[in-house]
Design an enzyme around this catalytic site. Structure first.
Site, PDB file in Angstrom:
ATOM      1  N   GLU A 142     -14.674 -31.206 -33.868  1.00  0.00           N
ATOM      2  CA  GLU A 142     -13.523 -31.356 -32.970  1.00  0.00           C
ATOM      3  C   GLU A 142     -12.376 -32.064 -33.676  1.00  0.00           C
ATOM      4  O   GLU A 142     -12.594 -32.851 -34.595  1.00  0.00           O
ATOM      5  CB  GLU A 142     -13.943 -32.168 -31.734  1.00  0.00           C
ATOM      6  CG  GLU A 142     -14.957 -31.419 -30.889  1.00  0.00           C
ATOM      7  CD  GLU A 142     -15.461 -32.199 -29.670  1.00  0.00           C
ATOM      8  OE1 GLU A 142     -15.758 -31.551 -28.666  1.00  0.00           O
ATOM      9  OE2 GLU A 142     -15.563 -33.431 -29.723  1.00  0.00           O
ATOM     10  N   CYS A 155      -6.354 -36.569 -34.987  1.00  0.00           N
ATOM     11  CA  CYS A 155      -7.601 -37.224 -35.338  1.00  0.00           C
ATOM     12  C   CYS A 155      -8.514 -36.134 -35.885  1.00  0.00           C
ATOM     13  O   CYS A 155      -8.849 -35.184 -35.166  1.00  0.00           O
ATOM     14  CB  CYS A 155      -8.170 -37.855 -34.064  1.00  0.00           C
ATOM     15  SG  CYS A 155      -9.742 -38.656 -34.306  1.00  0.00           S
ATOM     16  N   CYS A 162     -22.772 -36.792 -38.101  1.00  0.00           N
ATOM     17  CA  CYS A 162     -22.557 -38.023 -38.874  1.00  0.00           C
ATOM     18  C   CYS A 162     -23.921 -38.626 -39.159  1.00  0.00           C
ATOM     19  O   CYS A 162     -24.824 -38.553 -38.327  1.00  0.00           O
ATOM     20  CB  CYS A 162     -21.697 -39.005 -38.081  1.00  0.00           C
ATOM     21  SG  CYS A 162     -21.246 -40.502 -39.007  1.00  0.00           S
ATOM     22  N   CYS A 166     -24.616 -44.939 -35.576  1.00  0.00           N
ATOM     23  CA  CYS A 166     -24.169 -46.076 -34.754  1.00  0.00           C
ATOM     24  C   CYS A 166     -24.532 -45.780 -33.295  1.00  0.00           C
ATOM     25  O   CYS A 166     -24.138 -44.745 -32.750  1.00  0.00           O
ATOM     26  CB  CYS A 166     -22.665 -46.287 -34.898  1.00  0.00           C
ATOM     27  SG  CYS A 166     -22.162 -46.565 -36.603  1.00  0.00           S
ATOM     28  N   CYS A 169     -21.909 -44.544 -30.503  1.00  0.00           N
ATOM     29  CA  CYS A 169     -21.011 -43.429 -30.801  1.00  0.00           C
ATOM     30  C   CYS A 169     -21.737 -42.113 -30.545  1.00  0.00           C
ATOM     31  O   CYS A 169     -22.847 -41.900 -31.035  1.00  0.00           O
ATOM     32  CB  CYS A 169     -20.561 -43.514 -32.258  1.00  0.00           C
ATOM     33  SG  CYS A 169     -19.567 -42.106 -32.785  1.00  0.00           S
ATOM     34  N   GLY A 224     -17.794 -37.856 -38.163  1.00  0.00           N
ATOM     35  CA  GLY A 224     -18.183 -38.043 -39.553  1.00  0.00           C
ATOM     36  C   GLY A 224     -17.748 -39.353 -40.166  1.00  0.00           C
ATOM     37  O   GLY A 224     -16.880 -40.056 -39.637  1.00  0.00           O
ATOM     38  N   GLU A 225     -18.371 -39.671 -41.284  1.00  0.00           N
ATOM     39  CA  GLU A 225     -18.028 -40.855 -42.058  1.00  0.00           C
ATOM     40  C   GLU A 225     -17.293 -40.365 -43.311  1.00  0.00           C
ATOM     41  O   GLU A 225     -17.922 -39.827 -44.234  1.00  0.00           O
ATOM     42  CB  GLU A 225     -19.315 -41.623 -42.420  1.00  0.00           C
ATOM     43  CG  GLU A 225     -19.165 -42.695 -43.471  1.00  0.00           C
ATOM     44  CD  GLU A 225     -18.003 -43.656 -43.233  1.00  0.00           C
ATOM     45  OE1 GLU A 225     -17.817 -44.123 -42.100  1.00  0.00           O
ATOM     46  OE2 GLU A 225     -17.267 -43.927 -44.207  1.00  0.00           O
ATOM     47  N   LEU A 282     -15.526 -52.762 -37.806  1.00  0.00           N
ATOM     48  CA  LEU A 282     -16.353 -53.973 -37.941  1.00  0.00           C
ATOM     49  C   LEU A 282     -17.227 -54.163 -36.697  1.00  0.00           C
ATOM     50  O   LEU A 282     -18.447 -54.203 -36.798  1.00  0.00           O
ATOM     51  CB  LEU A 282     -15.463 -55.193 -38.179  1.00  0.00           C
ATOM     52  CG  LEU A 282     -16.221 -56.432 -38.655  1.00  0.00           C
ATOM     53  CD1 LEU A 282     -16.763 -56.235 -40.069  1.00  0.00           C
ATOM     54  CD2 LEU A 282     -15.359 -57.679 -38.608  1.00  0.00           C
ATOM     55  N   HIS A 283     -16.625 -54.314 -35.574  1.00  0.00           N
ATOM     56  CA  HIS A 283     -17.299 -54.406 -34.267  1.00  0.00           C
ATOM     57  C   HIS A 283     -18.165 -55.640 -34.040  1.00  0.00           C
ATOM     58  O   HIS A 283     -18.619 -55.879 -32.918  1.00  0.00           O
ATOM     59  CB  HIS A 283     -18.112 -53.143 -33.955  1.00  0.00           C
ATOM     60  CG  HIS A 283     -17.314 -51.873 -34.033  1.00  0.00           C
ATOM     61  ND1 HIS A 283     -16.111 -51.709 -33.394  1.00  0.00           N
ATOM     62  CD2 HIS A 283     -17.533 -50.701 -34.698  1.00  0.00           C
ATOM     63  CE1 HIS A 283     -15.636 -50.496 -33.654  1.00  0.00           C
ATOM     64  NE2 HIS A 283     -16.477 -49.878 -34.438  1.00  0.00           N
ATOM     65  N   ASN A 360     -15.554 -46.774 -25.172  1.00  0.00           N
ATOM     66  CA  ASN A 360     -15.628 -45.574 -24.342  1.00  0.00           C
ATOM     67  C   ASN A 360     -17.097 -45.263 -24.135  1.00  0.00           C
ATOM     68  O   ASN A 360     -17.811 -45.027 -25.102  1.00  0.00           O
ATOM     69  CB  ASN A 360     -14.950 -44.396 -25.041  1.00  0.00           C
ATOM     70  CG  ASN A 360     -13.463 -44.635 -25.215  1.00  0.00           C
ATOM     71  OD1 ASN A 360     -12.763 -44.939 -24.265  1.00  0.00           O
ATOM     72  ND2 ASN A 360     -13.004 -44.532 -26.451  1.00  0.00           N
ATOM     73  N   CYS A 403     -12.166 -42.031 -28.768  1.00  0.00           N
ATOM     74  CA  CYS A 403     -12.994 -42.527 -29.863  1.00  0.00           C
ATOM     75  C   CYS A 403     -14.452 -42.588 -29.456  1.00  0.00           C
ATOM     76  O   CYS A 403     -14.792 -43.145 -28.423  1.00  0.00           O
ATOM     77  CB  CYS A 403     -12.577 -43.944 -30.234  1.00  0.00           C
ATOM     78  SG  CYS A 403     -11.329 -43.969 -31.478  1.00  0.00           S
TER      79      CYS A 403
HETATM   80  N1  SAH Z   1     -17.118 -43.066 -39.336  1.00  0.00           N
HETATM   81  C1  SAH Z   1     -15.817 -43.636 -39.287  1.00  0.00           C
HETATM   82  C2  SAH Z   1     -14.800 -42.850 -38.498  1.00  0.00           C
HETATM   83  C3  SAH Z   1     -15.219 -42.238 -37.182  1.00  0.00           C
HETATM   84  S1  SAH Z   1     -15.199 -43.153 -35.707  1.00  0.00           S
HETATM   85  C4  SAH Z   1     -15.888 -45.055 -38.745  1.00  0.00           C
HETATM   86  O1  SAH Z   1     -16.915 -45.425 -38.221  1.00  0.00           O
HETATM   87  O2  SAH Z   1     -14.920 -45.785 -38.901  1.00  0.00           O
HETATM   88  C5  SAH Z   1     -13.613 -43.818 -35.427  1.00  0.00           C
HETATM   89  C6  SAH Z   1     -13.646 -45.122 -34.698  1.00  0.00           C
HETATM   90  O3  SAH Z   1     -14.141 -44.979 -33.351  1.00  0.00           O
HETATM   91  C7  SAH Z   1     -14.565 -46.153 -35.351  1.00  0.00           C
HETATM   92  O4  SAH Z   1     -13.956 -47.413 -35.381  1.00  0.00           O
HETATM   93  C8  SAH Z   1     -15.748 -46.164 -34.411  1.00  0.00           C
HETATM   94  O5  SAH Z   1     -16.509 -47.318 -34.545  1.00  0.00           O
HETATM   95  C9  SAH Z   1     -15.059 -46.018 -33.078  1.00  0.00           C
HETATM   96  N2  SAH Z   1     -15.964 -45.663 -31.992  1.00  0.00           N
HETATM   97  C10 SAH Z   1     -17.122 -44.975 -32.066  1.00  0.00           C
HETATM   98  N3  SAH Z   1     -17.689 -44.873 -30.859  1.00  0.00           N
HETATM   99  C11 SAH Z   1     -16.861 -45.496 -29.994  1.00  0.00           C
HETATM  100  C12 SAH Z   1     -16.893 -45.694 -28.578  1.00  0.00           C
HETATM  101  N4  SAH Z   1     -17.894 -45.243 -27.849  1.00  0.00           N
HETATM  102  N5  SAH Z   1     -15.866 -46.369 -28.031  1.00  0.00           N
HETATM  103  C13 SAH Z   1     -14.835 -46.823 -28.780  1.00  0.00           C
HETATM  104  N6  SAH Z   1     -14.748 -46.647 -30.106  1.00  0.00           N
HETATM  105  C14 SAH Z   1     -15.756 -45.997 -30.706  1.00  0.00           C
END
Ligand code: SAH
Length: 410
Positions: A142, A155, A162, A166, A169, A224-225, A282-283, A360, A403
């Site tokens: 997508e 985006c 991926c 995580c 996600c 993807g990463e 980072l999170h 989200n 996201c």
């Molecule tokens: N793999 C890369 C890019 C893809 S995700 C990365 O992790 O950075 C893009 C962003 O969306 C990342 O910061 C990811 O952590 C965030 N993300 C993933 N799931 C999410 C969710 N459920 N709510 C908000 N942000 C999310």
């Protein structure tokens, strides 16, 4: 998803001193685990057949060589490149500067179809579109197109699926299907430019403001990463940045590469002298929680990822972004805001800004976004410590385009 919008921050009521600590776990979905019981990390793309090669896989010099191999004069490379990167067309009927004889074959050889549009979802107000693409082997990816005043952001996805697993996600839950090719990544942008030229995002602003008529900003925040698909992503960055007829001639600073924190690849990116914007997902500022939220943290710890981000700033002069999805009672505690600020300030001033985003929710996950007052408190604490902090807006939620919601289901 992208797009930063300043939120007005009003002083929050003091948070209760002892708040709940929820631990990450996935409910409903089956987590992918390795034989040692830990979340599986897939760095290597599975061995599957590769998409056909396409003009956008190559530099201009390589395109010339390829054309000569196919029995055509090298200067055709420039003509074909102009059609693709400046006019967004791969239609032989539109290429009247090429001889009619053999034109179809030439175009087919250089522009094999890579993305087939399966579905296009538009938000009610028409400023956000999610495209679902089918790749040559049936894999689904997508991309999300968003109009803001004066700019248009796409985006993009860099992998089908991926491998970083995580748990919050949606993309992470299905594992890695394969790396996307350079041209598959680039073609998402060209397709978006084509859609914009066809007025997919609606008419221009009526208030006299400037409206971008093509994609001005790209974020590698789709599926993807990107740093796990380094070589092909690097090729795509060159196609985005290099001037016509090499590429699209976009500004490097308007392109954001976002990563879970693959430290050796961050160092490599810093050394490329491509001043793209760098974002670290980072999170969590503490290893205990980040080990669970971002499984790759078991390889490269918070401090190592932050050192690499700081090194990116030192090498490129570009201020880096820290992404932080605020998850209720999991990572949104005031002490974590303080610890994050401390770790960032330890490394210097003015090198970083923080982009919190409300989580989200994704199917199967038990967590939700933080309470408003808690988010406000988190942001206030970072700002009080001198860290520029802007809440990101979450565009496209209603079309599962925000996201972390990209799961590429039909
Ligand atoms: N793999 C890369 C890019 C893809 S995700 C990365 O992790 O950075 C893009 C962003 O969306 C990342 O910061 C990811 O952590 C965030 N993300 C993933 N799931 C999410 C969710 N459920 N709510 C908000 N942000 C999310």
């Amino acid at each position: 998803m992208l797009g930063m919008s300043d939120v007005t921050v009003t002083p929050a009521a003091p948070a209760p001193s002892s708040r709940l600590q929820v631990r990450p776990e996935v409910e409903g979905a089956q987590p992918i685990v390795a034989s040692d019981g830990r979340p599986l990390l897939q760095f290597k793309s599975p061995r599957v057949s590769q998409p056909p090669v396409h003009l956008a896989d190559f530099t201009l010099a390589e395109r010339q060589d390829r054309l000569k191999e196919l029995g055509h004069p090298g200067f055709r490379a420039k003509q074909l490149s102009m059609h693709y990167f400046s006019r967004y067309t791969t239609d032989p009927a539109a290429m009247s500067d090429l001889p009619k004889a053999g034109r179809e074959e030439l175009v087919r050889a250089m522009f094999p179809p890579l993305l087939t549009e399966v579905k296009r979802l538009t938000t009610d107000n028409g400023d956000t579109i999610k495209f679902l693409w089918r790749l040559f082997d049936g894999a689904l990816v997508e991309s999300v197109l968003m109009r803001y005043p004066g700019r248009v952001t796409l985006c993009v996805s860099s992998q089908a699926g991926c491998g970083m697993n995580c748990p919050f996600c949606a993309t992470g839950q299905a594992g890695l299907t394969r790396n996307m090719s350079t041209a598959e990544i680039v073609d998402q942008v060209v397709a978006a430019n084509r859609a914009l030229a066809e007025d997919a995002l609606g008419g221009l602003r009526t208030d006299g403001g400037h409206d971008a008529d093509r994609v001005t900003n790209i974020v590698f925040m789709g599926m993807g990463e990107p740093l796990a698909n380094y070589k092909r992503v690097m090729g795509a960055l060159h196609r985005f940045i290099d001037d016509s007829p090499e590429g699209l001639g976009m500004s490097a600073r308007n392109i954001t590469v976002s990563t879970v924190g693959l430290v050796p690849a961050i160092d490599k990116l810093a050394a490329e002298s491509l001043p793209v914007t760098f974002a670290l997902s980072l999170h969590a500022p503490d290893d205990e929680l980040r080990d669970e939220l971002i499984p790759v943290n078991t390889r490269w710890k918070v401090d190592e990822a932050l050192d690499a981000a700081y090194n990116y700033y030192r090498t490129t002069g570009r201020r880096v972004s820290i992404e932080y999805a605020l998850i209720k009672d999991m990572n949104d505690h005031a002490w974590r805001a303080d610890l994050l600020a401390k770790k960032l300030n330890q490394r210097g001033r003015g090198w970083v800004h923080v982009n919190p985003i409300p989580l989200n929710p994704t199917p199967g996950s038990i967590w939700t976004a933080s309470e408003k007052s808690v988010s406000t408190e988190f942001i206030n604490r970072l700002r009080a410590a001198g860290i520029p902090t802007t809440m990101r807006d979450t565009r496209g939620k209603e079309i599962d385009g925000a996201c972390g919601q990209l799961a590429a289901g039909e």
